[in-house]
Design a protein around this motif. Sequence first.
Motif, PDB file in Angstrom:
ATOM      1  N   GLN A 234      28.485  13.389 -26.886  1.00  0.00           N
ATOM      2  CA  GLN A 234      28.677  14.831 -27.032  1.00  0.00           C
ATOM      3  C   GLN A 234      29.300  15.088 -28.401  1.00  0.00           C
ATOM      4  OE1 GLN A 234      27.771  17.245 -24.653  1.00  0.00           O
ATOM      5  NE2 GLN A 234      26.790  15.436 -23.760  1.00  0.00           N
ATOM      6  N   LEU A 235      28.783  16.098 -29.107  1.00  0.00           N
ATOM      7  CA  LEU A 235      29.301  16.439 -30.420  1.00  0.00           C
ATOM      8  C   LEU A 235      30.803  16.718 -30.349  1.00  0.00           C
ATOM      9  CD1 LEU A 235      28.585  17.074 -33.398  1.00  0.00           C
ATOM     10  CD2 LEU A 235      28.300  19.462 -32.693  1.00  0.00           C
ATOM     11  N   ARG A 236      31.553  16.127 -31.294  1.00  0.00           N
ATOM     12  CA  ARG A 236      33.009  16.328 -31.359  1.00  0.00           C
ATOM     13  C   ARG A 236      33.443  16.863 -32.721  1.00  0.00           C
ATOM     14  NH1 ARG A 236      37.268  17.688 -31.767  1.00  0.00           N
ATOM     15  NH2 ARG A 236      39.154  17.093 -30.679  1.00  0.00           N
ATOM     16  N   GLY A 237      32.491  16.914 -33.653  1.00  0.00           N
ATOM     17  CA  GLY A 237      32.774  17.439 -34.980  1.00  0.00           C
ATOM     18  C   GLY A 237      31.680  17.026 -35.938  1.00  0.00           C
ATOM     19  N   CYS A 238      31.385  17.892 -36.892  1.00  0.00           N
ATOM     20  CA  CYS A 238      30.388  17.568 -37.912  1.00  0.00           C
ATOM     21  C   CYS A 238      30.670  18.424 -39.135  1.00  0.00           C
ATOM     22  CB  CYS A 238      28.970  17.830 -37.399  1.00  0.00           C
ATOM     23  SG  CYS A 238      27.701  17.399 -38.614  1.00  0.00           S
ATOM     24  N   ILE A 239      30.941  17.755 -40.243  1.00  0.00           N
ATOM     25  CA  ILE A 239      31.230  18.435 -41.503  1.00  0.00           C
ATOM     26  C   ILE A 239      30.546  17.663 -42.622  1.00  0.00           C
ATOM     27  CG2 ILE A 239      33.040  19.043 -43.192  1.00  0.00           C
ATOM     28  CD1 ILE A 239      33.352  20.782 -40.767  1.00  0.00           C
ATOM     29  N   GLY A 240      30.047  18.400 -43.603  1.00  0.00           N
ATOM     30  CA  GLY A 240      29.429  17.722 -44.729  1.00  0.00           C
ATOM     31  C   GLY A 240      29.185  18.643 -45.902  1.00  0.00           C
ATOM     32  N   MET A 241      28.528  18.086 -46.882  1.00  0.00           N
ATOM     33  CA  MET A 241      28.200  18.787 -48.123  1.00  0.00           C
ATOM     34  C   MET A 241      26.687  18.722 -48.305  1.00  0.00           C
ATOM     35  SD  MET A 241      31.264  19.389 -49.614  1.00  0.00           S
ATOM     36  CE  MET A 241      31.133  19.393 -51.379  1.00  0.00           C
ATOM     37  N   LEU A 242      26.107  19.828 -48.752  1.00  0.00           N
ATOM     38  CA  LEU A 242      24.667  19.861 -49.010  1.00  0.00           C
ATOM     39  C   LEU A 242      24.328  19.439 -50.430  1.00  0.00           C
ATOM     40  CD1 LEU A 242      23.776  23.169 -47.156  1.00  0.00           C
ATOM     41  CD2 LEU A 242      23.128  20.835 -46.510  1.00  0.00           C
ATOM     42  N   GLU A 243      25.313  19.465 -51.309  1.00  0.00           N
ATOM     43  CA  GLU A 243      25.084  19.098 -52.699  1.00  0.00           C
ATOM     44  C   GLU A 243      26.077  18.020 -53.102  1.00  0.00           C
ATOM     45  OE1 GLU A 243      25.477  22.836 -54.746  1.00  0.00           O
ATOM     46  OE2 GLU A 243      24.043  23.749 -53.362  1.00  0.00           O
ATOM     47  N   ALA A 244      25.612  17.093 -53.918  1.00  0.00           N
ATOM     48  CA  ALA A 244      26.471  16.012 -54.398  1.00  0.00           C
ATOM     49  C   ALA A 244      27.510  16.573 -55.367  1.00  0.00           C
ATOM     50  CB  ALA A 244      25.620  14.946 -55.080  1.00  0.00           C
ATOM     51  N   MET A 245      28.777  16.440 -54.989  1.00  0.00           N
ATOM     52  CA  MET A 245      29.870  16.988 -55.808  1.00  0.00           C
ATOM     53  C   MET A 245      30.916  15.931 -56.174  1.00  0.00           C
ATOM     54  SD  MET A 245      29.179  20.396 -55.579  1.00  0.00           S
ATOM     55  CE  MET A 245      30.572  21.482 -55.511  1.00  0.00           C
ATOM     56  N   ARG A 246      30.851  14.773 -55.495  1.00  0.00           N
ATOM     57  CA  ARG A 246      31.872  13.748 -55.708  1.00  0.00           C
ATOM     58  C   ARG A 246      31.266  12.397 -55.309  1.00  0.00           C
ATOM     59  NH1 ARG A 246      35.537  16.641 -51.073  1.00  0.00           N
ATOM     60  NH2 ARG A 246      34.050  16.389 -49.393  1.00  0.00           N
ATOM     61  N   PRO A 247      31.953  11.295 -55.654  1.00  0.00           N
ATOM     62  CA  PRO A 247      31.438   9.989 -55.277  1.00  0.00           C
ATOM     63  C   PRO A 247      31.219   9.891 -53.755  1.00  0.00           C
ATOM     64  CG  PRO A 247      33.234   9.750 -56.846  1.00  0.00           C
ATOM     65  CD  PRO A 247      33.196  11.202 -56.439  1.00  0.00           C
ATOM     66  N   LEU A 248      30.154   9.220 -53.358  1.00  0.00           N
ATOM     67  CA  LEU A 248      29.793   9.124 -51.940  1.00  0.00           C
ATOM     68  C   LEU A 248      30.949   8.626 -51.085  1.00  0.00           C
ATOM     69  CD1 LEU A 248      27.723   9.265 -49.645  1.00  0.00           C
ATOM     70  CD2 LEU A 248      26.967   6.960 -50.307  1.00  0.00           C
ATOM     71  N   VAL A 249      31.634   7.583 -51.510  1.00  0.00           N
ATOM     72  CA  VAL A 249      32.716   7.016 -50.705  1.00  0.00           C
ATOM     73  C   VAL A 249      33.847   8.038 -50.513  1.00  0.00           C
ATOM     74  CG1 VAL A 249      33.869   5.856 -52.659  1.00  0.00           C
ATOM     75  CG2 VAL A 249      34.118   4.939 -50.330  1.00  0.00           C
ATOM     76  N   VAL A 250      34.114   8.855 -51.515  1.00  0.00           N
ATOM     77  CA  VAL A 250      35.131   9.908 -51.415  1.00  0.00           C
ATOM     78  C   VAL A 250      34.624  11.019 -50.494  1.00  0.00           C
ATOM     79  CG1 VAL A 250      36.397  11.678 -52.714  1.00  0.00           C
ATOM     80  CG2 VAL A 250      36.100   9.379 -53.684  1.00  0.00           C
ATOM     81  N   ASP A 251      33.355  11.384 -50.643  1.00  0.00           N
ATOM     82  CA  ASP A 251      32.750  12.430 -49.814  1.00  0.00           C
ATOM     83  C   ASP A 251      32.851  12.052 -48.331  1.00  0.00           C
ATOM     84  OD1 ASP A 251      31.318  14.993 -50.131  1.00  0.00           O
ATOM     85  OD2 ASP A 251      29.640  13.971 -49.172  1.00  0.00           O
ATOM     86  N   ILE A 252      32.595  10.793 -48.025  1.00  0.00           N
ATOM     87  CA  ILE A 252      32.653  10.350 -46.625  1.00  0.00           C
ATOM     88  C   ILE A 252      34.083  10.361 -46.101  1.00  0.00           C
ATOM     89  CG2 ILE A 252      32.334   8.291 -45.173  1.00  0.00           C
ATOM     90  CD1 ILE A 252      29.576   8.033 -46.646  1.00  0.00           C
ATOM     91  N   ALA A 253      35.041   9.930 -46.892  1.00  0.00           N
ATOM     92  CA  ALA A 253      36.443   9.962 -46.445  1.00  0.00           C
ATOM     93  C   ALA A 253      36.872  11.403 -46.166  1.00  0.00           C
ATOM     94  CB  ALA A 253      37.356   9.330 -47.496  1.00  0.00           C
ATOM     95  N   GLU A 254      36.530  12.319 -47.051  1.00  0.00           N
ATOM     96  CA  GLU A 254      36.913  13.734 -46.890  1.00  0.00           C
ATOM     97  C   GLU A 254      36.175  14.374 -45.711  1.00  0.00           C
ATOM     98  OE1 GLU A 254      39.263  15.448 -48.504  1.00  0.00           O
ATOM     99  OE2 GLU A 254      39.785  13.814 -49.857  1.00  0.00           O
ATOM    100  N   ASN A 255      34.879  14.093 -45.582  1.00  0.00           N
ATOM    101  CA  ASN A 255      34.097  14.705 -44.500  1.00  0.00           C
ATOM    102  C   ASN A 255      34.480  14.145 -43.134  1.00  0.00           C
ATOM    103  OD1 ASN A 255      32.736  16.324 -46.314  1.00  0.00           O
ATOM    104  ND2 ASN A 255      30.986  14.951 -46.492  1.00  0.00           N
ATOM    105  N   ALA A 256      34.831  12.871 -43.067  1.00  0.00           N
ATOM    106  CA  ALA A 256      35.266  12.283 -41.792  1.00  0.00           C
ATOM    107  C   ALA A 256      36.561  12.955 -41.328  1.00  0.00           C
ATOM    108  CB  ALA A 256      35.455  10.775 -41.935  1.00  0.00           C
TER     109      ALA A 256
END
Length: 188
Positions: A55-77
């Motif tokens: 069951q969905l418990r949360g979902c956040i992300g970016m549609l455009e590349a704005m920062r390094p992938l590893v940083v984007d994943i830490a922030e979005n998680a």
Amino acid sequence: MSLTKSLQQQLLHVAKDSIAYGLQRGHALAINSEDYAPDIQAQRASFVTLEINQQLRGCIGMLEAMRPLVVDIAENAFAAAFKDPRFAPLTASEYPRLDIHISILSPAEAISFYSEEDLIRQLRPGTDGLIMQEGNKRGTFLPSVWASLTQPEEFLSELKLKSGLTSDYWSDTLKVLRYECEYISEAR
């Protein structure tokens, strides 16, 4: 660009560690992208989806590349666990039951179409993620949404609703972009 299994596992660990850090400290884990392989230092857009018992418990992300992938994943998680307005912040008791799914987006490309029927004909179920935009209204569905909305007409209709439009909305100024995703999930 597909990532190696080792880099995929690193990204899953970063996501999990950022959520654990958030439980303890109230903010995302700070990441120095230079400590990671070049493939995950590259600027890429991502979404992190959290589930408990499928069951969905949360979902956040970016549609455009704005920062390094590893940083984007830490922030979005962190944001998926604690900032998704559809859910209360994640609790420590929920953390061990989390399933983490990462979607790494390709750059979005505009689709040219002359009618709704033409747009529907061009859709690739199971492959396309879509971004719909009309004025200041915008929404997206990841390609994984095709699993529950299998018909292109239904997919498009629900995306209109998510974008703040009516399900039968149509305009010559409607913009639709497509992207693909590389998926990374924990093996359970």
